[in-house]
Design an enzyme around this catalytic site. Sequence first.
Site, PDB file in Angstrom:
ATOM      1  N   CYS A   1      45.053  22.051  43.222  1.00 25.67           N
ATOM      2  CA  CYS A   1      46.612  22.130  43.287  1.00 25.67           C
ATOM      3  C   CYS A   1      46.992  23.071  44.613  1.00 25.67           C
ATOM      4  O   CYS A   1      46.235  24.120  44.751  1.00 25.67           O
ATOM      5  CB  CYS A   1      47.534  22.671  42.316  1.00 25.67           C
ATOM      6  SG  CYS A   1      49.305  22.691  42.537  1.00 25.67           S
TER       7      CYS A   1
ATOM      8  N   GLN B   1      40.101  47.993  39.906  1.00 30.27           N
ATOM      9  CA  GLN B   1      40.193  46.879  38.959  1.00 30.27           C
ATOM     10  C   GLN B   1      41.644  46.891  38.393  1.00 30.27           C
ATOM     11  O   GLN B   1      41.549  45.944  37.318  1.00 30.27           O
ATOM     12  CB  GLN B   1      39.180  47.616  37.835  1.00 30.27           C
ATOM     13  CG  GLN B   1      37.822  47.822  38.339  1.00 30.27           C
ATOM     14  CD  GLN B   1      37.163  48.546  37.412  1.00 30.27           C
ATOM     15  OE1 GLN B   1      36.890  49.889  37.712  1.00 30.27           O
ATOM     16  NE2 GLN B   1      36.775  48.486  36.126  1.00 30.27           N
ATOM     17  N   ASN B   2      42.536  47.456  38.758  1.00 29.26           N
ATOM     18  CA  ASN B   2      44.001  47.364  38.107  1.00 29.26           C
ATOM     19  C   ASN B   2      44.583  46.281  38.610  1.00 29.26           C
ATOM     20  O   ASN B   2      44.519  45.777  39.672  1.00 29.26           O
ATOM     21  CB  ASN B   2      44.621  48.761  38.884  1.00 29.26           C
ATOM     22  CG  ASN B   2      43.984  50.090  38.105  1.00 29.26           C
ATOM     23  OD1 ASN B   2      43.110  49.892  37.098  1.00 29.26           O
ATOM     24  ND2 ASN B   2      44.264  51.310  38.446  1.00 29.26           N
TER      25      ASN B   2
ATOM     26  N   ASN C   1      37.053  61.701  36.781  1.00 34.49           N
ATOM     27  CA  ASN C   1      37.645  61.200  35.776  1.00 34.49           C
ATOM     28  C   ASN C   1      38.121  62.248  34.948  1.00 34.49           C
ATOM     29  O   ASN C   1      37.565  63.410  34.917  1.00 34.49           O
ATOM     30  CB  ASN C   1      36.270  60.303  35.183  1.00 34.49           C
ATOM     31  CG  ASN C   1      36.758  59.328  34.099  1.00 34.49           C
ATOM     32  OD1 ASN C   1      37.955  58.449  34.448  1.00 34.49           O
ATOM     33  ND2 ASN C   1      36.309  59.184  33.252  1.00 34.49           N
TER      34      ASN C   1
ATOM     35  N   CYS D   1      49.255  28.390  39.875  1.00 31.81           N
ATOM     36  CA  CYS D   1      48.632  27.142  39.176  1.00 31.81           C
ATOM     37  C   CYS D   1      47.295  27.387  38.557  1.00 31.81           C
ATOM     38  O   CYS D   1      46.238  27.750  39.364  1.00 31.81           O
ATOM     39  CB  CYS D   1      49.033  25.940  40.051  1.00 31.81           C
ATOM     40  SG  CYS D   1      48.588  24.155  39.053  1.00 31.81           S
TER      41      CYS D   1
ATOM     42  N   CYS E   1      53.505  24.047  36.583  1.00 35.40           N
ATOM     43  CA  CYS E   1      53.705  23.740  38.095  1.00 35.40           C
ATOM     44  C   CYS E   1      54.743  22.901  38.506  1.00 35.40           C
ATOM     45  O   CYS E   1      54.841  21.805  37.985  1.00 35.40           O
ATOM     46  CB  CYS E   1      52.300  23.625  38.347  1.00 35.40           C
ATOM     47  SG  CYS E   1      51.975  23.224  40.168  1.00 35.40           S
TER      48      CYS E   1
ATOM     49  N   GLY F   1      38.859  57.334  37.721  1.00 34.70           N
ATOM     50  CA  GLY F   1      39.424  56.817  36.608  1.00 34.70           C
ATOM     51  C   GLY F   1      38.880  55.457  35.908  1.00 34.70           C
ATOM     52  O   GLY F   1      39.541  54.426  35.490  1.00 34.70           O
ATOM     53  N   THR F   2      37.767  55.401  36.174  1.00 27.32           N
ATOM     54  CA  THR F   2      36.854  54.164  35.782  1.00 27.32           C
ATOM     55  C   THR F   2      35.655  54.434  34.983  1.00 27.32           C
ATOM     56  O   THR F   2      34.885  55.604  35.400  1.00 27.32           O
ATOM     57  CB  THR F   2      36.732  53.186  36.822  1.00 27.32           C
ATOM     58  OG1 THR F   2      36.077  52.113  36.490  1.00 27.32           O
ATOM     59  CG2 THR F   2      35.853  53.713  38.145  1.00 27.32           C
TER      60      THR F   2
ATOM     61  N   HIS G   1      40.237  42.138  39.963  1.00 25.86           N
ATOM     62  CA  HIS G   1      40.694  41.557  39.088  1.00 25.86           C
ATOM     63  C   HIS G   1      42.150  40.925  39.093  1.00 25.86           C
ATOM     64  O   HIS G   1      42.760  40.449  38.090  1.00 25.86           O
ATOM     65  CB  HIS G   1      40.881  42.399  37.915  1.00 25.86           C
ATOM     66  CG  HIS G   1      39.457  43.054  37.103  1.00 25.86           C
ATOM     67  ND1 HIS G   1      39.590  44.071  36.501  1.00 25.86           N
ATOM     68  CD2 HIS G   1      38.331  42.476  37.488  1.00 25.86           C
ATOM     69  CE1 HIS G   1      38.210  44.197  36.249  1.00 25.86           C
ATOM     70  NE2 HIS G   1      37.686  43.163  36.956  1.00 25.86           N
TER      71      HIS G   1
HETATM   72 ZN    ZN Z   1      49.868  22.782  40.358  1.00 21.49          ZN
END
Ligand code: ZN
Length: 243
Positions: free
Chosen positions: A128, A97-98, A212, A123, A146, A186-187, A115
């Site tokens: 694009c 998740q980091n 944890n 962009c 951009c 750690g989550t 994530h």
């Molecule tokens: Zn762009």
Amino acid sequence: MSFDRHQYQRIVVLTGAGISVASGLHTYRGPDGVWAAHDVERLGHARALAESPQDTWRLFGGMRGPIAQARPNAAHRALARWEAELRPGQQLLLVTQNVDGLHQAAGSRHVCELHGNVMLTRCSNPDCDLPPFEDLAPHTEAVPRCPRCGSVLRPDIVLFGEPLPLQALWQVDRALRDCDLFLAIGTSGLVDPAASLVRYAAQAGARTVFMNLEPLVPPNPAFQETVLGRAETVLPAWLGWPE
Ligand SMILES: [Zn+2]
């Protein structure tokens, strides 16, 4: 409690913010110090990017300096060594998740970033063709545009209110189907994604371990075992490599 790490064929490890604390990183640290939770949810929401992209950059751009200075700690290194020492037939998928990229910096190769990565810029226009690129600039003073289409550029992370990347979810789903060892480090084991992932792993018959600093309150019955302590200490010891 240690274990024989060669006993498992399909290993899935999920890591969260707790693994990076010993590298000096806290989840959200802006130029003005630690952000309050309500600011993070407001400024880190997809709405803020649409209405006031400078706020998005103030929050996440400010994380780039500390991350650029941070080094992987013993927990990151232990996961990279575990992967490097797998035997033929063994697979390890590291789901994180980091957004700090420290697993790759430690040498882990099979990393799934749920994530995204805050050290990349992309962009905001989905049509694009500008590929995401490494970018150390915090952009806290001016919103970058951009060079191809003129749209606002954004950090390559999942904002609040945005879905997780489909390709990452498929990769995790595939790995969990025949998982025989699931380790969360750690989550929070009570909220997603950890809560869903451990449930799927338990359904697949995996050994499930929660590692944890703090115990789960209330406990999540999908975790069979709990290892308490700092990740950089207990993980290397658990793998048989105390530092
Ligand atoms: Zn762009």
